[in-house]
Write a protein that holds these residues in place. Structure first.
Motif, PDB file in Angstrom:
ATOM      1  N   THR A 184       0.839  -1.212   0.000  1.00 44.28           N
ATOM      2  CA  THR A 184       0.000   0.000   0.000  1.00 44.28           C
ATOM      3  C   THR A 184       0.867   1.253   0.000  1.00 44.28           C
ATOM      4  O   THR A 184       0.650   2.170   0.789  1.00 44.28           O
ATOM      5  CB  THR A 184      -0.938  -0.010   1.229  1.00 44.28           C
ATOM      6  OG1 THR A 184      -0.129  -0.138   2.417  1.00 44.28           O
ATOM      7  CG2 THR A 184      -1.923  -1.147   1.159  1.00 44.28           C
ATOM      8  N   ILE A 185       1.864   1.296  -0.891  1.00 46.64           N
ATOM      9  CA  ILE A 185       2.730   2.466  -0.987  1.00 46.64           C
ATOM     10  C   ILE A 185       1.994   3.614  -1.659  1.00 46.64           C
ATOM     11  O   ILE A 185       2.048   4.753  -1.210  1.00 46.64           O
ATOM     12  CB  ILE A 185       4.009   2.114  -1.766  1.00 46.64           C
ATOM     13  CG1 ILE A 185       4.746   0.965  -1.086  1.00 46.64           C
ATOM     14  CG2 ILE A 185       4.910   3.339  -1.890  1.00 46.64           C
ATOM     15  CD1 ILE A 185       5.909   0.436  -1.884  1.00 46.64           C
ATOM     16  N   ASP A 186       1.285   3.304  -2.749  1.00 44.03           N
ATOM     17  CA  ASP A 186       0.526   4.302  -3.502  1.00 44.03           C
ATOM     18  C   ASP A 186      -0.966   4.036  -3.341  1.00 44.03           C
ATOM     19  O   ASP A 186      -1.392   2.882  -3.233  1.00 44.03           O
ATOM     20  CB  ASP A 186       0.901   4.263  -4.988  1.00 44.03           C
ATOM     21  CG  ASP A 186       2.403   4.413  -5.210  1.00 44.03           C
ATOM     22  OD1 ASP A 186       3.020   5.170  -4.445  1.00 44.03           O
ATOM     23  OD2 ASP A 186       2.925   3.777  -6.145  1.00 44.03           O
ATOM     24  N   LEU A 187      -1.743   5.114  -3.324  1.00 37.96           N
ATOM     25  CA  LEU A 187      -3.205   4.996  -3.226  1.00 37.96           C
ATOM     26  C   LEU A 187      -3.810   5.455  -4.548  1.00 37.96           C
ATOM     27  O   LEU A 187      -3.696   6.624  -4.918  1.00 37.96           O
ATOM     28  CB  LEU A 187      -3.741   5.838  -2.062  1.00 37.96           C
ATOM     29  CG  LEU A 187      -3.219   5.475  -0.663  1.00 37.96           C
ATOM     30  CD1 LEU A 187      -3.858   6.376   0.387  1.00 37.96           C
ATOM     31  CD2 LEU A 187      -3.466   4.007  -0.348  1.00 37.96           C
ATOM     32  N   LYS A 188      -4.434   4.516  -5.261  1.00 40.51           N
ATOM     33  CA  LYS A 188      -5.051   4.842  -6.543  1.00 40.51           C
ATOM     34  C   LYS A 188      -6.378   5.562  -6.326  1.00 40.51           C
ATOM     35  O   LYS A 188      -6.942   5.549  -5.222  1.00 40.51           O
ATOM     36  CB  LYS A 188      -5.243   3.573  -7.372  1.00 40.51           C
ATOM     37  CG  LYS A 188      -3.933   2.891  -7.767  1.00 40.51           C
ATOM     38  CD  LYS A 188      -4.171   1.719  -8.674  1.00 40.51           C
ATOM     39  CE  LYS A 188      -2.866   1.082  -9.098  1.00 40.51           C
ATOM     40  NZ  LYS A 188      -2.000   2.009  -9.852  1.00 40.51           N
ATOM     41  N   SER A 189      -6.879   6.174  -7.383  1.00 41.62           N
ATOM     42  CA  SER A 189      -8.145   6.916  -7.308  1.00 41.62           C
ATOM     43  C   SER A 189      -9.318   6.008  -7.646  1.00 41.62           C
ATOM     44  O   SER A 189      -9.139   4.894  -8.170  1.00 41.62           O
ATOM     45  CB  SER A 189      -8.106   8.107  -8.278  1.00 41.62           C
ATOM     46  OG  SER A 189      -8.051   7.644  -9.619  1.00 41.62           O
TER      47      SER A 189
END
Length: 671
Positions: free
Chosen positions: A121-126
């Protein structure tokens, strides 16, 4: 009639009250954003539960420890992906964060904690990218820690919560009930990044104490070669005997390396696992390591030009990485690693970097905390052909590691203060580097671990701590000072640094630094960094060592190191072990006289403690420092004061001589 009027009046009052209340409700609702009304990054911090921890400190409730469990939630309700999310928590109750699920954390100054994403969960997508998949849009971090002094029914909440990513504006968090802080951070329309990105999939390069680059320079369907570089960016930190580890997430394994090696050479897990079943024709006797979490160590200097194991620029340095303020050519360490992949990732374009990086070393380099790797624009390297061109990596990831320390970590060095205007040495703090309850002094009494350190005479500085008992007792008796019974415990530090103010005059002042090695380790390429606040502008020179005044963010630090080729601080030696009471241990000693000028600040006052450092570091380790400095009614001599002193001294000597002659004459000893 009266009843009718009263009814109309009641309706009027109700209407006015309703109209006055509506704006307040509207404003109040706006100050409490919810996930449904936030169209950007929604953050909430919720305190869940807590209970008292031992010991029970009834004398001072503010020191009573309590466990706390909280939940940090981040949801991306915007249109763009939130890369490498980071949330800053400003605590206010001396909180110590112990664990954070789905995330890493890094201690910041003044009770601050930086929480950042961990794999996966490094990046949070839209929502647009995932069709509203909340699992890819959000992350829930369960926090566990210790806070001090806040008992039920009070709720220990952070002073503030904010998104630490660049390009966002965050308001002050609002209360939702009595146990939750919420806020909605929006993109800053005026933000302009000073980093040029080649592709939207790349994150900007970041800064940290230690930067690790993972560059894929050759790639095939089944395996690839990665160039790993460890760079030290901290001017007063170093790595000795570094050990680097990470986690493979897709069953990869290390087949070969150059410039470094795995601490364990074992391919048993591959041979009898999925890797052996898939690569049936691969010679696993030539492979290096099949552990899910391998540990990498550096090679000795003798392998630098080894064609098989070395021959990599910046390799084979025996695990030592120095700060740039000491030697710019030795701030990096590099190696190559060949990685074999497993299905379904057998494609030269599918590359998964390792996760959960960790690096540490010995003496001063044990406390690094690493973030998850972020994809950055490909690195460039000098072409292997020798032509004046650069070749680009196929893919690059950056790992940021920062130094973090906790209150429970014990120093390994300490500092003592002394001056020309005071006859006593303020020694290192009691149990500065830890204490044992079984510790005894010369009279076989258990020492006092809570008593302040006893003042010392100057001659006791080079006496081993275990032999100072008699000196301490005599000095306390001579100066009528209180001495605890039993006497205070020793500092138990291998490295002692004495900072002594030698002289003070109108144009400047001098200090003498003495480094004593009471331990059994010798230190090569040692250095001392003394944080003298704004004194740096007046640093002039240092004798017997190389002295440098650091500039920039480190303004106020004097960096001292031994001359090139002579950078050894020898360990303690024993003259004769037959009688330790008479044949004392002799420490390794290095001493330097340091000169400062007062030209830019004539109001500098040594009598008030201006000449003592606020922090001292030895080879990257922050040393324990006394909480007070030598006291006196010392005043810098002026010309008038000096003349008056000389006149009074002459008069005093003449009177003393006259009195002595009269006494001797009356005694019949003079003719």
């Amino acid at each position: 009639m009266a009843a009718n009027l009263w009814h109309k009046f009641s309706i009027l009052i109700f209407t006015i009250t309703t109209l006055l209340t509506l704006p307040i409700i509207s404003i109040f609702s706006q100050s409490q954003p919810s996930n449904n009304t936030c169209n950007s990054i929604f953050i909430s911090y919720t305190y869940n539960t807590g209970h008292p921890l031992p010991p029970n400190i009834s004398s001072d409730p503010t020191l009573q420890p309590y466990q706390f469990k909280s939940t940090l939630t981040i949801i991306n309700n915007g249109l763009q992906e939130l890369k490498s999310w980071r949330v800053f928590l400003q605590f206010q109750n001396s909180e110590l964060l112990v664990s954070a699920s789905n995330a890493n954390f890094l201690a910041q100054p003044n009770q601050g904690i930086l929480v950042f994403g961990n794999y996966p969960t490094i990046d949070l997508k839209s929502a647009v990218q995932t069709a509203g998949d909340i699992n890819q849009m959000s992350v829930i971090v369960n926090l566990l820690g210790t806070q001090f002094g806040v008992a039920a029914p009070d709720i220990p909440l952070p002073q503030t919560v904010t998104l630490a990513n660049d390009g966002f504006i965050c308001p002050s968090p609002a209360m939702n009930g009595n146990n939750e802080l919420v806020l909605c951070c929006t993109e800053d329309p005026e933000y302009k990044s000073n980093v040029t990105l080649k592709d939207n999939d790349f994150s900007p390069y970041q800064n940290g104490d230690l930067i690790i680059m993972y560059d894929v320079i050759q790639t095939y369907d089944s395996n690839y070669w990665a160039h790993v570089t460890i760079s030290n960016q901290n001017p007063i930190a170093r790595l000795d005997n570094w050990r680097l580890s990470w986690d493979w997430t897709e069953e990869e394994f290390i087949y070969s390396m150059k410039g470094a090696y795995t601490s364990v050479v074992d391919t048993t897990d591959c041979l009898f696992g999925k890797q052996g079943q898939f690569y049936k024709d691969l010679d696993f006797s030539s492979a290096l390591n099949c552990e899910r979490r391998p540990t990498i160590i550096d090679l000795p200097n003798s392998k630098t030009n080894d064609v098989t194991l070395g021959s990599i620029p910046s390799c084979c340095r025996n695990g030592t990485i120095l700060p740039s303020s000491m030697d710019l050519s030795r701030t990096k360490s590099a190696f190559l690693v060949q990685v074999y992949k497993m299905p379904p990732y057998l494609n030269r374009t599918i590359l998964n970097p390792p996760q959960n990086w960790r690096i540490n070393g010995t003496f001063g380099s044990e406390y690094y905390k690493c973030a998850s790797p972020i994809r950055v624009s490909p690195s460039s390297f000098p072409d292997s052909s020798g032509l004046p061109v650069e070749s680009s990596a196929f893919a690059s990831w950056q790992v940021i590691c920062n130094i973090t320390k906790f209150k429970s970590q014990v120093p390994k060095c300490c500092v003592s203060f002394s001056s020309f205007y005071n006859t006593s040495i303020i020694p290192c703090n009691t149990c500065a580097c830890g204490c044992s309850n079984s510790k005894t002094n010369g009279k076989n009494k258990v020492c006092n671990a809570s008593a302040p350190a006893a003042l010392l005479p100057f001659e006791a500085l080079t006496i081993p701590p275990e032999n100072r008992t008699k000196y301490v007792e005599i000095w306390a008796k001579m100066n009528r000072m209180h001495l605890s019974d039993p006497i205070p415990c020793e500092d138990n530090c291998g490295i002692n640094i004495n900072w002594h103010l030698v002289s003070d005059y109108k144009g400047g002042w001098t200090a003498r630094m003495t480094v004593l090695n009471w331990g059994e380790l010798d230190f090569h390429d040692w250095f001392v960094a003394a944080d003298l606040d704004t004194t740096i502008s007046r640093f002039e020179s240092a004798e017997s060592v190389n002295g440098t005044a650091l500039t920039g963010d480190e303004y106020g630090i004097v960096f001292l190191q031994d001359y090139s080729g002579k950078g050894y601080l020898n360990p303690v030696t024993v003259r004769n072990g037959r009688n330790p009471r008479k044949n004392f241990r002799v420490p390794g000693v290095i001493q330097s006289m340091i000169s400062f000028s007062k030209k830019t600040n004539p109001g500098w006052n040594l009598g008030k403690g201006d000449g003592f450092p606020k922090k001292v570091y030895f080879s990257g380790e922050e040393c324990s420092i006394p909480s007070f400095v030598p006291s006196s009614g010392y005043i810098l001599p002026t010309k008038f004061f000096s003349v008056c002193s000389m006149v009074l001294l002459v008069i005093f000597i003449e009177c003393l001589t006259g009195c002595c002659e009269a006494f001797c004459y009356n005694s019949g000893q003079l003719s």
